[in-house]
Design a protein around this motif. Sequence first.
Motif, PDB file in Angstrom:
ATOM      1  N   THR A  99       0.802  -1.253   0.025  1.00 21.97           N
ATOM      2  CA  THR A  99       0.041  -0.210  -0.079  1.00 21.97           C
ATOM      3  C   THR A  99       0.997   1.341   0.224  1.00 21.97           C
ATOM      4  OG1 THR A  99      -1.504  -1.142   1.084  1.00 21.97           O
ATOM      5  CG2 THR A  99      -1.928   1.292   1.266  1.00 21.97           C
ATOM      6  N   VAL A 100       1.923   1.089   0.664  1.00 24.35           N
ATOM      7  CA  VAL A 100       2.829   2.377   0.586  1.00 24.35           C
ATOM      8  C   VAL A 100       3.497   2.592  -0.419  1.00 24.35           C
ATOM      9  CG1 VAL A 100       4.840   3.286   1.904  1.00 24.35           C
ATOM     10  CG2 VAL A 100       3.225   2.058   3.166  1.00 24.35           C
ATOM     11  N   GLU A 101       3.990   1.558  -1.255  1.00 28.25           N
ATOM     12  CA  GLU A 101       4.500   1.762  -2.628  1.00 28.25           C
ATOM     13  C   GLU A 101       3.411   2.372  -3.609  1.00 28.25           C
ATOM     14  OE1 GLU A 101       7.887  -1.557  -2.641  1.00 28.25           O
ATOM     15  OE2 GLU A 101       5.793  -2.286  -2.919  1.00 28.25           O
ATOM     16  N   TYR A 102       2.084   1.716  -3.371  1.00 28.99           N
ATOM     17  CA  TYR A 102       1.154   2.398  -4.189  1.00 28.99           C
ATOM     18  C   TYR A 102       0.880   3.859  -3.909  1.00 28.99           C
ATOM     19  CZ  TYR A 102      -0.654  -2.176  -6.401  1.00 28.99           C
ATOM     20  OH  TYR A 102      -0.696  -3.112  -7.029  1.00 28.99           O
ATOM     21  N   THR A 103       0.985   3.988  -2.951  1.00 30.67           N
ATOM     22  CA  THR A 103       0.545   5.546  -2.399  1.00 30.67           C
ATOM     23  C   THR A 103       1.713   6.552  -2.899  1.00 30.67           C
ATOM     24  OG1 THR A 103      -0.435   4.761  -0.533  1.00 30.67           O
ATOM     25  CG2 THR A 103       0.245   7.270  -0.437  1.00 30.67           C
TER      26      THR A 103
END
Length: 58
Positions: free
Chosen positions: A16-20
């Motif tokens: 999720t952090v990488e997508y964000t």
Amino acid sequence: MRHTLHRLRRDDGMSTVEYTLGTLAACAFAVILYKVITSPMVQDGLTAVLRKAMNTAF
């Protein structure tokens, strides 16, 4: 050893952090590109290029 190598090679996709961060970077790039394209200097340059292209005889 084999278990450790398998665990290091595993790719579960982005978190999720990488997508964000990816989405934030894409949005920041879009804002910068919009600001550049809508600046008066770039608008004048594009207008000049288009006028020259329209007035060129084929």
